[in-house]
Design a protein around this motif. Structure first.
Motif, PDB file in Angstrom:
ATOM      1  N   ASN A 184      11.412  87.171  75.871  1.00  0.00           N
ATOM      2  CA  ASN A 184      10.483  86.724  74.957  1.00  0.00           C
ATOM      3  C   ASN A 184       9.042  87.332  75.384  1.00  0.00           C
ATOM      4  O   ASN A 184       8.102  86.988  74.852  1.00  0.00           O
ATOM      5  CB  ASN A 184      10.374  85.346  74.977  1.00  0.00           C
ATOM      6  CG  ASN A 184       9.967  84.725  76.485  1.00  0.00           C
ATOM      7  OD1 ASN A 184      10.094  85.395  77.469  1.00  0.00           O
ATOM      8  ND2 ASN A 184       9.574  83.435  76.606  1.00  0.00           N
ATOM      9  N   ALA A 185       9.242  88.439  76.358  1.00  0.00           N
ATOM     10  CA  ALA A 185       8.060  89.221  76.767  1.00  0.00           C
ATOM     11  C   ALA A 185       7.251  89.638  75.292  1.00  0.00           C
ATOM     12  O   ALA A 185       6.120  89.777  75.268  1.00  0.00           O
ATOM     13  CB  ALA A 185       8.287  90.134  77.703  1.00  0.00           C
ATOM     14  N   ILE A 244      15.912  80.469  68.011  1.00  0.00           N
ATOM     15  CA  ILE A 244      15.712  79.322  68.505  1.00  0.00           C
ATOM     16  C   ILE A 244      17.214  78.460  68.386  1.00  0.00           C
ATOM     17  O   ILE A 244      17.559  78.392  67.614  1.00  0.00           O
ATOM     18  CB  ILE A 244      14.720  78.445  67.942  1.00  0.00           C
ATOM     19  CG1 ILE A 244      13.451  78.928  68.288  1.00  0.00           C
ATOM     20  CG2 ILE A 244      14.475  76.763  68.409  1.00  0.00           C
ATOM     21  CD1 ILE A 244      12.041  78.129  67.696  1.00  0.00           C
ATOM     22  N   GLY A 245      17.375  77.704  69.520  1.00  0.00           N
ATOM     23  CA  GLY A 245      18.461  76.851  69.575  1.00  0.00           C
ATOM     24  C   GLY A 245      19.900  77.538  69.296  1.00  0.00           C
ATOM     25  O   GLY A 245      20.115  78.508  70.050  1.00  0.00           O
ATOM     26  N   PRO A 246      20.797  77.344  68.336  1.00  0.00           N
ATOM     27  CA  PRO A 246      21.829  78.002  68.057  1.00  0.00           C
ATOM     28  C   PRO A 246      21.483  79.318  67.317  1.00  0.00           C
ATOM     29  O   PRO A 246      22.490  79.999  67.562  1.00  0.00           O
ATOM     30  CB  PRO A 246      22.780  76.976  67.073  1.00  0.00           C
ATOM     31  CG  PRO A 246      21.407  76.361  66.469  1.00  0.00           C
ATOM     32  CD  PRO A 246      20.524  75.948  67.639  1.00  0.00           C
ATOM     33  N   GLY A 247      20.559  79.658  67.014  1.00  0.00           N
ATOM     34  CA  GLY A 247      20.113  80.821  66.746  1.00  0.00           C
ATOM     35  C   GLY A 247      19.453  81.644  67.520  1.00  0.00           C
ATOM     36  O   GLY A 247      19.115  83.046  67.301  1.00  0.00           O
ATOM     37  N   SER A 248      19.453  81.500  68.948  1.00  0.00           N
ATOM     38  CA  SER A 248      18.737  82.368  69.743  1.00  0.00           C
ATOM     39  C   SER A 248      19.914  83.468  70.013  1.00  0.00           C
ATOM     40  O   SER A 248      21.158  83.561  70.028  1.00  0.00           O
ATOM     41  CB  SER A 248      18.906  81.625  71.305  1.00  0.00           C
ATOM     42  OG  SER A 248      18.226  80.302  71.198  1.00  0.00           O
ATOM     43  N   GLU A 296      12.361  80.600  85.178  1.00  0.00           N
ATOM     44  CA  GLU A 296      10.540  80.371  84.668  1.00  0.00           C
ATOM     45  C   GLU A 296      10.481  79.119  84.380  1.00  0.00           C
ATOM     46  O   GLU A 296      11.324  78.374  83.475  1.00  0.00           O
ATOM     47  CB  GLU A 296      10.634  81.343  83.653  1.00  0.00           C
ATOM     48  CG  GLU A 296       9.145  81.397  82.848  1.00  0.00           C
ATOM     49  CD  GLU A 296       9.107  82.689  81.658  1.00  0.00           C
ATOM     50  OE1 GLU A 296       8.755  82.134  80.790  1.00  0.00           O
ATOM     51  OE2 GLU A 296       9.686  83.767  81.923  1.00  0.00           O
ATOM     52  N   ALA A 297       9.558  78.403  84.751  1.00  0.00           N
ATOM     53  CA  ALA A 297       8.963  77.020  84.173  1.00  0.00           C
ATOM     54  C   ALA A 297       8.831  77.129  82.801  1.00  0.00           C
ATOM     55  O   ALA A 297       7.825  77.901  82.325  1.00  0.00           O
ATOM     56  CB  ALA A 297       7.905  76.628  84.929  1.00  0.00           C
ATOM     57  N   ASP A 298       9.495  76.407  81.874  1.00  0.00           N
ATOM     58  CA  ASP A 298       9.133  76.199  80.598  1.00  0.00           C
ATOM     59  C   ASP A 298       7.879  75.713  80.081  1.00  0.00           C
ATOM     60  O   ASP A 298       7.645  75.641  78.987  1.00  0.00           O
ATOM     61  CB  ASP A 298      10.267  75.819  79.824  1.00  0.00           C
ATOM     62  CG  ASP A 298      10.521  74.129  80.299  1.00  0.00           C
ATOM     63  OD1 ASP A 298       9.783  73.782  81.029  1.00  0.00           O
ATOM     64  OD2 ASP A 298      11.506  73.611  79.383  1.00  0.00           O
ATOM     65  N   GLN A 299       7.178  75.102  80.882  1.00  0.00           N
ATOM     66  CA  GLN A 299       5.906  74.430  80.579  1.00  0.00           C
ATOM     67  C   GLN A 299       4.772  75.640  81.041  1.00  0.00           C
ATOM     68  O   GLN A 299       3.917  75.856  80.201  1.00  0.00           O
ATOM     69  CB  GLN A 299       5.601  73.132  81.094  1.00  0.00           C
ATOM     70  CG  GLN A 299       6.353  71.841  80.741  1.00  0.00           C
ATOM     71  CD  GLN A 299       6.388  70.555  81.210  1.00  0.00           C
ATOM     72  OE1 GLN A 299       6.603  70.342  82.392  1.00  0.00           O
ATOM     73  NE2 GLN A 299       5.681  69.713  80.728  1.00  0.00           N
ATOM     74  N   SER A 300       4.774  75.969  82.300  1.00  0.00           N
ATOM     75  CA  SER A 300       3.693  76.704  82.755  1.00  0.00           C
ATOM     76  C   SER A 300       3.919  78.094  82.394  1.00  0.00           C
ATOM     77  O   SER A 300       3.151  79.050  82.443  1.00  0.00           O
ATOM     78  CB  SER A 300       3.622  76.502  84.221  1.00  0.00           C
ATOM     79  OG  SER A 300       4.534  76.943  84.861  1.00  0.00           O
ATOM     80  N   GLY A 301       5.012  78.496  82.622  1.00  0.00           N
ATOM     81  CA  GLY A 301       5.692  79.962  82.117  1.00  0.00           C
ATOM     82  C   GLY A 301       5.607  80.731  83.322  1.00  0.00           C
ATOM     83  O   GLY A 301       5.934  82.003  83.271  1.00  0.00           O
ATOM     84  N   VAL A 325       8.202  82.769  71.294  1.00  0.00           N
ATOM     85  CA  VAL A 325       9.175  82.050  70.532  1.00  0.00           C
ATOM     86  C   VAL A 325       8.209  81.109  69.503  1.00  0.00           C
ATOM     87  O   VAL A 325       7.138  80.641  69.810  1.00  0.00           O
ATOM     88  CB  VAL A 325       9.472  80.730  71.604  1.00  0.00           C
ATOM     89  CG1 VAL A 325      10.327  79.590  70.684  1.00  0.00           C
ATOM     90  CG2 VAL A 325      10.545  81.257  72.648  1.00  0.00           C
ATOM     91  N   PRO A 326       8.787  81.468  68.172  1.00  0.00           N
ATOM     92  CA  PRO A 326       8.010  81.100  67.195  1.00  0.00           C
ATOM     93  C   PRO A 326       8.354  79.669  66.817  1.00  0.00           C
ATOM     94  O   PRO A 326       8.924  79.151  65.842  1.00  0.00           O
ATOM     95  CB  PRO A 326       8.356  81.902  65.808  1.00  0.00           C
ATOM     96  CG  PRO A 326       9.995  82.196  66.205  1.00  0.00           C
ATOM     97  CD  PRO A 326       9.941  82.118  67.804  1.00  0.00           C
ATOM     98  N   GLY A 327       7.766  78.917  67.635  1.00  0.00           N
ATOM     99  CA  GLY A 327       8.059  77.358  67.481  1.00  0.00           C
ATOM    100  C   GLY A 327       7.106  76.594  68.373  1.00  0.00           C
ATOM    101  O   GLY A 327       6.459  76.890  69.225  1.00  0.00           O
ATOM    102  N   ILE A 328       7.048  75.246  68.354  1.00  0.00           N
ATOM    103  CA  ILE A 328       6.263  74.253  68.979  1.00  0.00           C
ATOM    104  C   ILE A 328       7.205  73.480  69.758  1.00  0.00           C
ATOM    105  O   ILE A 328       8.263  72.893  69.402  1.00  0.00           O
ATOM    106  CB  ILE A 328       5.386  73.417  68.141  1.00  0.00           C
ATOM    107  CG1 ILE A 328       6.224  72.782  67.003  1.00  0.00           C
ATOM    108  CG2 ILE A 328       4.475  74.347  67.669  1.00  0.00           C
ATOM    109  CD1 ILE A 328       5.095  71.683  66.369  1.00  0.00           C
TER     110      ILE A 328
END
Length: 265
Positions: A82-83, A112-116, A43-48, A87-90
């Protein structure tokens, strides 16, 4: 013609070599398909959107029968963790692979990150006999702390700021691997005492000045033990709960202290 020749231009050795090349090419294609059963298409992380370039190697769905009568699952199935939980982040940059900055109230719970953490089955991992693998020592007959080893029950759990987070009340053992997995702790921080689990590999036993022992957890501050994700049942843990609990401690290595997110020099 010489021995082994089929015609004046083709012999058995040549045919065998070509057959091996064809077999090896098909084997590589099969392997490249099988290693895409999970996590694909990308999945493209920009377009989704899904990466349609993977269509040639993504295999058709195969049905797997789960043990212990837990049904069946198909793979690949295009499901995404993440459906149902965006993701609660920017994103910190407008490029593929840029990191995320957590925006939730507690970044250690934002996955997020190491907490995924992954959407694993919300059911316990089972032994061959059909009962949970990981259980407290109090309900695991035949298991005990080896003679001469440290019995952690009664020891205090201390965070990286040397604040006591709670007291160990039991040990959770993996009955299949015959090893300790978690320490059961009753917290002494937060609004009210809670029973939480501490992964055994996230801490070390240390002696303090008065000669007593503590279980030191560098990943968290003392107060942060109050928010460790809990378990639904008192004497078993599901695969999903394992992922979420371990992710909380993993995220602490980056988010427990603001200084941990800064450069070392």
């Amino acid at each position: 013609m010489e021995t082994g020749a089929i015609t004046s231009y083709i012999d058995v050795a040549q045919v065998t070599l070509y057959a091996f090349w064809v077999f090896f090419a098909l084997l590589l294609f099969y392997i490249r398909q099988e290693d895409r059963r999970e996590g694909y298409p990308l999945e493209a992380d920009q377009s989704g959107f899904f990466n349609r370039d993977d269509w040639f190697f993504v295999p058709p769905a195969k049905t797997f029968l789960l043990p212990h009568g837990l049904g069946e699952v198909k793979a690949p199935n295009d499901k995404r963790d993440n459906a149902d939980r965006p993701v609660p982040g920017i994103r910190l940059g407008n490029f593929s692979g840029s990191p995320y900055l957590p925006t939730g109230e507690n970044p250690m719970l934002d996955s997020i990150g190491p907490g995924s953490w992954a959407e694993r089955a919300d059911k316990p991992d089972l032994r061959h006999e059909g009962d949970p693998k990981i259980v407290p020592l109090r309900v695991a007959p035949g298991f005990s702390i080896a003679e001469g080893e440290i019995n952690p029950v009664g020891l205090r759990v201390v965070g990286c700021d040397l604040v006591v987070g709670g007291t160990i009340t039991d040990v959770w053992v993996d009955r299949s691997e015959q090893m300790l997995r978690y320490l059961e702790v009753v917290t002494e921080v937060g609004d009210a005492p809670r029973t939480i689990l501490v992964p055994i590999n996230f801490g070390v036993f240390r002696k303090i000045r008065d000669g007593s022992r503590i279980f030191y957890v560098h990943a968290l501050r003392g107060e942060q033990f109050a928010l460790v994700p809990g378990t639904r049942e008192a004497e078993s843990i599901t695969l999903l709960e394992e992922d979420r609990i371990t992710a909380y401690y993993g995220s602490g290595l980056l988010y427990a202290e603001p200084s941990r997110q800064e450069p070392l020099a």
